[in-house]
Design a protein around this motif. Structure first.
Motif: not given
Lengths: 395, 192
Positions: A19-20, A28-29, A78-81, A104-105
């Motif tokens: 992700m980095r 946002a997580a 945008v990413m989140t987990a 979004i991933v």
């Protein structure tokens, strides 16, 4: 030239690293076991200035996905987990993300759902999201979790697709186990994912657009859904081509379906996630003893690779499907339903058995997989009837 | 493949550094181009509670992800676990068990009641740790004992890896003390 280094790291650390390297504009997580170390690692990258991402801490997963939707609609990468209850809590937002065609991933640490309370691996959470319109990838190993995460960005943002993507890895088994993996250099990943150029950014003063407006009462809701169906169908080719391109750079194979021993297998196990490794390990041993067994691993669950699966299974005499999730009241688990559906296209009917296994982290012992292959051998030899649905190893 | 796979189970109390040891062993093996896995037992964590950790090392890619049921090596960091945890459970034929204790291997063997083909080893890792690290942290000395008994890596390879990995976080004094602890355990471990 791509430069890779071999490291020892957990699946979560590798997902955070991927992700980095993909450098999202916003994340946002909300933390939840066993996803927590992904967002923890990523927050450290932000705090240490190793990535310039707007990191938004929120009060829940519902808010996390809402914030991601807003930022993605505005035009950001945008990413989140998340995991388990967190994914379940996002449910209505998952449909909004795909319906608004936002790339979004999201990583998901596959984990059981309550009740009773359980923090360990199964696929109940992710399979509950299978009809939300997201592309869904499964990783067997920490390495695949890393590779899938990088590929997800390209798949999601592809102009033919524009759909959110879930890149999933098995809770604890893959998220928390330290494994050997190869990590690509930043420049190569950066060049591979490229820069995101949104087509319909809300924050474009030159071109005013509306996202997710009212489309009822004779409005185009029906047509919107049709366009989503067409988009995820188009994503098949994109998943394959992005996978092939990353494979060329990394030297690691990618297939929507990956097979072992299928060139001469008489019986086969179809499986997703970390258990594919266990199945291959057992199959290797049985093949050394002369049993013609094979393993078919499904790496992309949505879109489901029907053609690839049919091709892989067309020569076998019996199939077992390993399901790490339930679809209570259905004929079998979610994977079984897909596999049986795929087999309907074959002229010859292949007996298929569903094995529900490993719910709530119940251990996938080697002898359980051996038992499945032995059951299949009996069915193939005509000495036993397919058992329907089996709870593998339940006490 | 099976014969090249080394499976290690660590028994300790939470806080004694077994998870770190499991990881250090995996990382040292990785530097020798081995394939590795290291994982804690996942569950609630309480200081002093019995815990387990696991390491797998192989010449070939490791495909299995299940729990280690038949370890070829068992390492026990805390002797007080022996009456309450079945540390020899599933020990593979010809397996090795190393315990942090001041008892002689023959005494330990009768306590453990293992098969004749099992290698039983004892090392006073707590005393070594007190002497070198000035506190009871038996994890690094046990790696020295492990190196001696299994030959999965040499004493020099462990020491090099410790210097490299601890060098990022700790002073030279701490590194030297850890290397001294590993070396002493390597030399003092006794087997029967």
């Amino acid at each position: 030239m791509p430069k890779q280094k071999t490291i020892a790291a957990t699946g979560n650390v590798l997902v955070a690293e991927a992700m980095r390297q993909c450098a999202p504009d916003m994340m946002a997580a909300y933390p939840i076991t066993p996803q927590t170390t992904i967002v923890e690692e990523f927050a450290k990258f932000v705090a240490n200035g190793r990535v310039h991402t707007e990191y938004v801490t929120v009060e829940s997963e519902h808010s996390a996905m809402s914030a991601c939707i807003g930022a993605s609609a505005a035009g950001a990468r945008v990413m989140t987990a998340t995991s388990s209850q967190g994914l379940a809590y996002m449910w209505e937002e998952l449909h909004i993300a795909s319906g608004m065609r936002l790339p979004i991933v999201m990583a998901n640490a596959n984990r059981a759902l309550s009740a009773p309370i359980n923090i360990h691996c199964d696929h109940s959470d992710i399979m509950g999201a299978r009809d939300t319109g997201w592309v869904i990838l499964f990783a067997e190993t920490a390495q695949e979790a890393y590779d899938n995460t990088i590929m997800s960005v390209r798949i999601a943002e592809h102009p033919d697709v524009l759909l959110p993507v879930m890149t999933t890895l098995d809770g604890f088994i893959t998220t928390h186990s330290i494994d050997r993996a190869e990590v690509m250099d930043d420049e190569t990943v950066s060049a591979f994912v490229g820069q995101y150029v949104p087509e319909n950014a809300l924050l474009d003063p030159e071109r005013n657009v509306t996202h997710g407006a009212f489309a009822g009462l004779g409005g185009p809701y029906f047509e919107f859904k049709h366009s989503q169906r067409l988009a995820i169908e188009r994503s098949r080719d994109v998943v394959k081509s992005v996978g092939a391109e990353w494979s060329e750079i990394s030297g690691r194979p990618f297939g929507m379906v990956e097979t072992f021993g299928m060139e001469d297998a008489e019986v086969a196990i179809v499986v997703i996630g970390s258990t594919a490794g266990n199945a291959r390990h057992v199959a290797r041993g049985l093949r050394a003893q002369g049993m013609k067994v094979g393993v078919v691993k499904v790496r992309c669950f949505r879109p489901f690779p029907y053609a690839e699966l049919v091709q892989a299974l067309s020569g076998v005499k019996a199939v077992a499907v390993l399901d790490r999730a339930e679809s209570f009241g259905a004929e079998g688990g979610p994977l079984y339903l897909e596999v049986r559906s795929a087999l309907y296209d074959l002229a010859t009917r292949i007996p298929a058995v569903d094995y529900i296994y490993g719910l709530g982290g119940s251990d996938v012992k080697t002898e359980l997989i051996e038992r499945v292959f032995n059951d299949l051998a009996d069915i193939a030899a005509g000495t036993a009837e397919p058992a329907g649905l089996v709870y593998l190893g339940a006490r | 493949m099976q014969q090249q796979l080394t499976e290690i189970r660590w028994h300790a109390r939470a806080g004694q550094g077994a998870v770190t040891a499991a990881k250090l062993v995996a990382e040292t093996a990785l530097e020798l181009d081995r394939y590795i896995q290291a994982m804690p037992e996942y569950g609630p964590e309480r200081m002093g509670a019995p815990i387990q950790a696991f390491t797998r090392i192989s010449e070939d890619p490791i495909e299995i992800h299940n729990n280690i049921e038949h370890p070829s090596v068992v390492v026990v960091l805390d002797e007080s676990l022996l009456p309450i945890v079945d540390v020899t459970s599933g020990l593979a034929p010809g397996g090795v068990i190393i315990v942090n204790t001041c008892s002689a291997p023959a005494v330990l063997r009768s306590v453990l009641g293992v098969a004749d083909d099992a290698v039983v080893a004892s090392v006073d890792a707590s005393t070594i740790s007190q002497d070198t690290l000035k506190r009871d942290m038996p994890n690094t000395p046990m790696i020295g004992a492990l190196a001696k008994l299994t030959g999965i890596f040499t004493l020099e390879q462990v020491s090099d890896h410790l210097a490299k990995t601890f060098g990022k976080k700790f002073s030279q004094e701490v590194i030297d003390a850890n290397v001294a602890a590993v070396t002493r355990a390597y030399e003092e471990v006794q087997a029967s």
